[in-house]
Motif scaffolding. Sequence first.
Motif, PDB file in Angstrom:
ATOM      1  N   LEU A   1     -13.739  17.718   6.499  1.00 29.07           N
ATOM      2  CA  LEU A   1     -12.379  17.903   6.016  1.00 29.07           C
ATOM      3  C   LEU A   1     -11.698  16.598   5.610  1.00 29.07           C
ATOM      4  N   ASP A   2     -12.438  15.531   5.471  1.00 24.95           N
ATOM      5  CA  ASP A   2     -11.876  14.251   5.070  1.00 24.95           C
ATOM      6  C   ASP A   2     -11.813  14.185   3.551  1.00 24.95           C
ATOM      7  N   PHE A   3     -10.603  14.268   3.008  1.00 18.25           N
ATOM      8  CA  PHE A   3     -10.424  14.264   1.560  1.00 18.25           C
ATOM      9  C   PHE A   3      -9.966  12.907   1.038  1.00 18.25           C
ATOM     10  N   SER A   4     -10.056  11.856   1.861  1.00 19.04           N
ATOM     11  CA  SER A   4      -9.561  10.554   1.437  1.00 19.04           C
ATOM     12  C   SER A   4     -10.354   9.994   0.257  1.00 19.04           C
ATOM     13  N   HIS A   5     -11.595  10.438   0.098  1.00 19.06           N
ATOM     14  CA  HIS A   5     -12.406   9.956  -1.009  1.00 19.06           C
ATOM     15  C   HIS A   5     -11.915  10.489  -2.359  1.00 19.06           C
ATOM     16  N   PHE A   6     -11.033  11.477  -2.354  1.00 17.36           N
ATOM     17  CA  PHE A   6     -10.476  11.988  -3.596  1.00 17.36           C
ATOM     18  C   PHE A   6      -9.277  11.179  -4.065  1.00 17.36           C
ATOM     19  N   GLY A   7      -8.819  10.230  -3.267  1.00 17.90           N
ATOM     20  CA  GLY A   7      -7.690   9.403  -3.662  1.00 17.90           C
ATOM     21  C   GLY A   7      -6.347   9.998  -3.314  1.00 17.90           C
ATOM     22  N   TYR A   8      -6.334  11.191  -2.717  1.00 12.21           N
ATOM     23  CA  TYR A   8      -5.066  11.840  -2.386  1.00 12.21           C
ATOM     24  C   TYR A   8      -4.285  11.019  -1.365  1.00 12.21           C
ATOM     25  N   GLN A   9      -4.968  10.566  -0.309  1.00 12.83           N
ATOM     26  CA  GLN A   9      -4.291   9.801   0.733  1.00 12.83           C
ATOM     27  C   GLN A   9      -3.792   8.469   0.199  1.00 12.83           C
ATOM     28  N   VAL A  10      -4.548   7.842  -0.672  1.00 18.14           N
ATOM     29  CA  VAL A  10      -4.138   6.559  -1.240  1.00 18.14           C
ATOM     30  C   VAL A  10      -2.894   6.740  -2.096  1.00 18.14           C
ATOM     31  N   ARG A  11      -2.869   7.729  -2.935  1.00 18.94           N
ATOM     32  CA  ARG A  11      -1.713   7.987  -3.803  1.00 18.94           C
ATOM     33  C   ARG A  11      -0.486   8.348  -2.976  1.00 18.94           C
ATOM     34  N   ARG A  12      -0.686   9.150  -1.943  1.00 18.81           N
ATOM     35  CA  ARG A  12       0.425   9.540  -1.076  1.00 18.81           C
ATOM     36  C   ARG A  12       0.988   8.324  -0.355  1.00 18.81           C
ATOM     37  N   ARG A  13       0.116   7.462   0.142  1.00 15.71           N
ATOM     38  CA  ARG A  13       0.555   6.256   0.835  1.00 15.71           C
ATOM     39  C   ARG A  13       1.325   5.337  -0.116  1.00 15.71           C
ATOM     40  N   GLU A  14       0.844   5.209  -1.364  1.00 16.03           N
ATOM     41  CA  GLU A  14       1.543   4.375  -2.347  1.00 16.03           C
ATOM     42  C   GLU A  14       2.941   4.911  -2.630  1.00 16.03           C
ATOM     43  N   LEU A  15       3.087   6.238  -2.765  1.00  9.48           N
ATOM     44  CA  LEU A  15       4.397   6.832  -3.009  1.00  9.48           C
ATOM     45  C   LEU A  15       5.331   6.612  -1.823  1.00  9.48           C
ATOM     46  N   GLN A  16       4.814   6.735  -0.606  1.00 17.34           N
ATOM     47  CA  GLN A  16       5.641   6.513   0.566  1.00 17.34           C
ATOM     48  C   GLN A  16       6.083   5.057   0.656  1.00 17.34           C
ATOM     49  N   GLU A  17       5.181   4.121   0.365  1.00 17.64           N
ATOM     50  CA  GLU A  17       5.547   2.704   0.396  1.00 17.64           C
ATOM     51  C   GLU A  17       6.565   2.377  -0.687  1.00 17.64           C
TER      52      GLU A  17
ATOM     53  N   SER B   1      16.261   8.310  -7.020  1.00 18.60           N
ATOM     54  CA  SER B   1      15.169   8.439  -7.990  1.00 18.60           C
ATOM     55  C   SER B   1      14.001   9.249  -7.430  1.00 18.60           C
ATOM     56  N   TYR B   2      13.661   9.069  -6.164  1.00 14.91           N
ATOM     57  CA  TYR B   2      12.542   9.834  -5.602  1.00 14.91           C
ATOM     58  C   TYR B   2      12.909  11.305  -5.409  1.00 14.91           C
ATOM     59  N   VAL B   3      14.190  11.603  -5.154  1.00 19.39           N
ATOM     60  CA  VAL B   3      14.628  12.994  -5.048  1.00 19.39           C
ATOM     61  C   VAL B   3      14.614  13.638  -6.435  1.00 19.39           C
ATOM     62  N   TYR B   4      15.057  12.884  -7.447  1.00 23.48           N
ATOM     63  CA  TYR B   4      15.039  13.407  -8.820  1.00 23.48           C
ATOM     64  C   TYR B   4      13.611  13.754  -9.244  1.00 23.48           C
ATOM     65  N   SER B   5      12.670  12.853  -8.979  1.00 20.28           N
ATOM     66  CA  SER B   5      11.294  13.101  -9.423  1.00 20.28           C
ATOM     67  C   SER B   5      10.663  14.284  -8.693  1.00 20.28           C
ATOM     68  N   SER B   6      11.119  14.564  -7.467  1.00 22.20           N
ATOM     69  CA  SER B   6      10.536  15.690  -6.737  1.00 22.20           C
ATOM     70  C   SER B   6      11.329  16.987  -6.917  1.00 22.20           C
ATOM     71  N   THR B   7      12.472  16.957  -7.600  1.00 21.94           N
ATOM     72  CA  THR B   7      13.247  18.187  -7.825  1.00 21.94           C
ATOM     73  C   THR B   7      13.412  18.449  -9.312  1.00 21.94           C
ATOM     74  N   ALA B   8      14.347  17.765  -9.944  1.00 21.62           N
ATOM     75  CA  ALA B   8      14.626  17.998 -11.361  1.00 21.62           C
ATOM     76  C   ALA B   8      13.435  17.613 -12.238  1.00 21.62           C
ATOM     77  N   GLY B   9      12.638  16.666 -11.793  1.00 18.70           N
ATOM     78  CA  GLY B   9      11.449  16.292 -12.547  1.00 18.70           C
ATOM     79  C   GLY B   9      10.349  17.332 -12.497  1.00 18.70           C
ATOM     80  N   ARG B  10      10.289  18.112 -11.427  1.00 19.57           N
ATOM     81  CA  ARG B  10       9.255  19.137 -11.271  1.00 19.57           C
ATOM     82  C   ARG B  10       9.692  20.518 -11.750  1.00 19.57           C
ATOM     83  N   LEU B  11      10.987  20.744 -11.882  1.00 18.99           N
ATOM     84  CA  LEU B  11      11.484  22.070 -12.242  1.00 18.99           C
ATOM     85  C   LEU B  11      10.929  22.584 -13.575  1.00 18.99           C
TER      86      LEU B  11
END
Length: 191
Positions: free
Chosen positions: A5-21, A118-128
């Motif tokens: 169940l380790d999906f880190s090789h798909f880059g998902y965890q890396v991208r998520r960590r970059e967005l959080q940082e 900006s991060y709220v906009y990208s996750s709400t109005a940007g995704r709508l």
Amino acid sequence: MKNFLDFSHFGYQVRRRELQEQKLKDFRPDSKAEAGISYQGSYMECGLSDAAYMRLLVQLLLAELVVLGISIAVGCVTKTGMEGCFYLLLPYAGILVTSALSVWLVIRMMLGGTALRSYVYSSTAGRLPAVTLIGILCAAAGGIGLLYAMNRGTYTGTGMGKYLFIAAVVLGFAGHLFVFIRRRAAKWTQA
């Protein structure tokens, strides 16, 4: 041996960590702030007044709540004709999920006000737009699947269930299309 169940090789965890940082870089210590930290990042501002913005969001929310309500009603009623028809079930599930997600996004936009971080906009109005476009495509696929099933004679919907499913497809298409077009009234600019 790697964990299955380790999906880190798909880059998902890396991208998520970059967005959080990236999001955390916008928060800085502030002795005047209540929690000792304040947001110093960029904002996206809506070109509408507060009253016009709230009126727009209430319209979008009501349209999506109607679609969500009729979708839930279809799931609660028997004899809708979806039993064993993947070309009716999958579009129905898409309409249900996209309307629920759209309701959530609009509520988050309401809580943020006319100036969204900006991060709220990208996750709400940007995704709508993408969410509602997927809902439009699911409703269109549901309509095509319904016509196909009726033409083949395999559609088994009877009574109220049949009319609710037809209403879900029509209202799903119309409601998502309304939100997709009407959301453009809020012209967003970088503040």
